[in-house]
Design an enzyme around this catalytic site. Structure first.
Site, PDB file in Angstrom:
ATOM      1  CB  THR A  58       2.991  -0.263   6.765  1.00 21.74           C
ATOM      2  OG1 THR A  58       1.574  -0.379   6.986  1.00 21.74           O
ATOM      3  CG2 THR A  58       3.842  -0.676   7.945  1.00 21.74           C
ATOM      4  N   GLY A  81       0.610  -1.219  -0.013  1.00 17.62           N
ATOM      5  CA  GLY A  81      -0.089  -0.041   0.105  1.00 17.62           C
ATOM      6  C   GLY A  81       0.819   1.166  -0.071  1.00 17.62           C
ATOM      7  CG  MET A  90      -7.176   1.657   6.366  1.00 16.31           C
ATOM      8  SD  MET A  90      -6.110   1.873   4.964  1.00 16.31           S
ATOM      9  CE  MET A  90      -7.438   1.655   3.449  1.00 16.31           C
ATOM     10  N   GLY A  91      -5.392  -0.254   9.494  1.00 16.01           N
ATOM     11  CA  GLY A  91      -4.482  -0.724  10.321  1.00 16.01           C
ATOM     12  C   GLY A  91      -4.429  -2.345  10.418  1.00 16.01           C
ATOM     13  CG  ASP A 146      -1.345  -1.289   8.373  1.00 15.84           C
ATOM     14  OD1 ASP A 146      -1.997  -0.423   8.362  1.00 15.84           O
ATOM     15  OD2 ASP A 146      -1.360  -2.253   7.736  1.00 15.84           O
TER      16      ASP A 146
HETATM   17  O1  F6P Z   1      -1.461  -2.018   4.952  1.00 17.46           O
HETATM   18  C1  F6P Z   1      -1.908  -0.904   4.756  1.00 17.46           C
HETATM   19  C2  F6P Z   1      -3.255  -0.805   4.542  1.00 17.46           C
HETATM   20  O2  F6P Z   1      -3.738   0.609   4.079  1.00 17.46           O
HETATM   21  C3  F6P Z   1      -4.164  -1.424   5.316  1.00 17.46           C
HETATM   22  O3  F6P Z   1      -4.258  -0.539   6.831  1.00 17.46           O
HETATM   23  C4  F6P Z   1      -5.417  -1.904   4.899  1.00 17.46           C
HETATM   24  O4  F6P Z   1      -6.268  -2.856   5.585  1.00 17.46           O
HETATM   25  C5  F6P Z   1      -5.036  -2.007   3.565  1.00 17.46           C
HETATM   26  O5  F6P Z   1      -3.523  -1.647   3.256  1.00 17.46           O
HETATM   27  C6  F6P Z   1      -5.859  -1.965   2.561  1.00 17.46           C
HETATM   28  O6  F6P Z   1      -5.433  -2.103   1.127  1.00 17.46           O
HETATM   29  P1  F6P Z   1      -5.840  -1.683  -0.163  1.00 17.46           P
HETATM   30  O7  F6P Z   1      -5.260  -0.548  -0.784  1.00 17.46           O
HETATM   31  O8  F6P Z   1      -5.152  -2.836  -1.234  1.00 17.46           O
HETATM   32  O9  F6P Z   1      -7.206  -1.785  -0.236  1.00 17.46           O
END
Ligand code: F6P
Length: 369
Positions: free
Chosen positions: A145, A13, A189-190, A147
């Site tokens: 990240t 991400g 998120m997280g 997270d």
């Molecule tokens: O790992 C970063 C993150 O933003 C998480 O918090 C979230 O669950 C995930 O990526 C979302 O991923 P995507 O952008 O693929 O929907």
């Protein structure tokens, strides 16, 4: 003079601070003082779209060539001011058990004459980096990240900007929540880590903060809300991490499938909570998911600076030929740890020392026992 090529990529991400890290990898590697002292001339090659840029033979299917481009100081001069990643990213896993393309990655590393690699990513991207290192690739990692769930470091790029977004958005919600006497449930998120919800909730002064590390009871939430109203509060902000869940239940997922690293997309606990709270307390409750807003926007000063330090430190590791490491921020110092240590297990909130399990909020004693 000896010439060496450093490939740099961003995977997983996107988040704020990536462009700053790329910029400082470039500026440090191309610094002519380094060349004078080490008698090595480095060239930095940006690899597009994370591992995806290295798994496909040129000219193949929908990813237009070129997948690599030399980066100059002039090109990256202003990059630290911008969010996202100017190199692009993907969630491609070359070691996907369904289709292992790691051999192609190794071939492309040869083909593009990449002597060293800097992988900027979270547990997935750096997990791939570690496997490649074990196969002989001279690689170093930079943690990123929102997270903040990587071990071996106290900071991962993007986290502070995301916390700023949560804080600013909640500031906006407060006026409308207060005007209408509503409860707002804000989903962050997280993944399986509660850092964003906890620190975002603390920064914004949320009344209730729910994290994946501690299962919540609906009854307790309703009691806390009713108690607050009795004390005269007009409105409440409840922050919930996407991975939080009620005791005895499982996490709530969006319908979409599973990515090549085996992750299912979390999402929906905020809506669930809002429904439950309004049914039980009869107080009008709305929910909002901050979703990808948390990954966007201008990097805050801290992410620009940490991107800079991490980028410089990554090149230091390359110059020292200290591979298989991730640069890290530990106890106020920039240092490095073996990649293995960073990806072995997730860094989660310590409920005992960092969470108030009675009030469902941040701790209320810091220096106490
Ligand atoms: O790992 C970063 C993150 O933003 C998480 O918090 C979230 O669950 C995930 O990526 C979302 O991923 P995507 O952008 O693929 O929907």
């Amino acid at each position: 003079m000896e010439r060496k090529r450093v490939g740099v990529l961003t995977g997983g991400g996107d988040c704020a601070g990536l462009n700053s890290a790329i910029k400082w990898v470039v500026k440090t590697a191309l610094d002519d003082r380094l060349q004078r002292v080490r008698k090595i001339q480095y060239e930095v090659i940006g690899i597009h779209d994370g591992w995806r840029g290295l798994v496909q033979p040129e000219g193949d299917e929908d990813l237009p060539a070129p997948r690599i481009e030399p980066l100059t100081e002039e090109m990256v001069r202003t990059w630290d001011r911008y969010g996202g990643t100017n190199l692009g990213t993907s969630r491609t896993n070359p070691y996907d058990p369904k289709k292992n393309r790691s051999k192609v990655v190794l071939e492309n590393i040869e083909r593009y004459h990449l002597d060293f690699l800097v992988a900027i990513g979270g547990e997935d991207t750096l997990g791939v980096g570690h496997k490649l290192f074990l196969e002989g690739v001279k690689l170093v990692g930079i943690p990123k990240t929102i997270d903040k769930d990587l071990s071996g470091t106290d900071y991962t790029l993007g986290f502070e900007t995301a916390v700023n977004v949560i804080t600013e958005e909640i500031d906006r919600l407060r006026t409308t929540a207060g005007s209408h006497r509503r409860i707002f449930v804000v989903e962050t998120m997280g993944r399986h880590a509660g850092w964003l919800a906890l620190e975002g909730g603390e920064s914004s002064g949320a009344y209730i903060i729910l994290i994946p590390e501690y299962d919540f009871s609906m009854d307790r939430i309703n009691t806390l809300v009713s108690e607050g109203r009795k004390k005269g509060t007009r409105y409440d902000i409840v922050v919930v991490a996407e991975g939080a869940k009620p005791t005895g239940s499982s996490e709530i997922f969006k319908e979409e499938g599973i990515d090549s690293f085996g992750h299912k997309a979390l999402g929906g606990v905020g809506e669930f909570l809002a429904r439950e709270i309004s049914q039980s307390t009869k107080i009008e409750t709305r929910s909002i998911s901050l979703s990808h807003l948390q990954r966007g926007g201008t990097p805050c000063a801290y992410d620009r600076r940490m991107g800079r330090y991490f980028g410089i430190a990554a090149v230091d590791l390359i110059v020292k030929e200290d591979f298989g490491k991730m640069v890290s921020y530990r106890n106020g110092q920039i240092t490095s740890v073996p990649l293995q240590e960073a990806i072995g297990r997730l860094n989660l909130v310590n409920v005992r020392t960092q969470y108030d399990t009675e009030r469902y909020n941040g701790r209320r004693t810091i220096l106490g026992s």
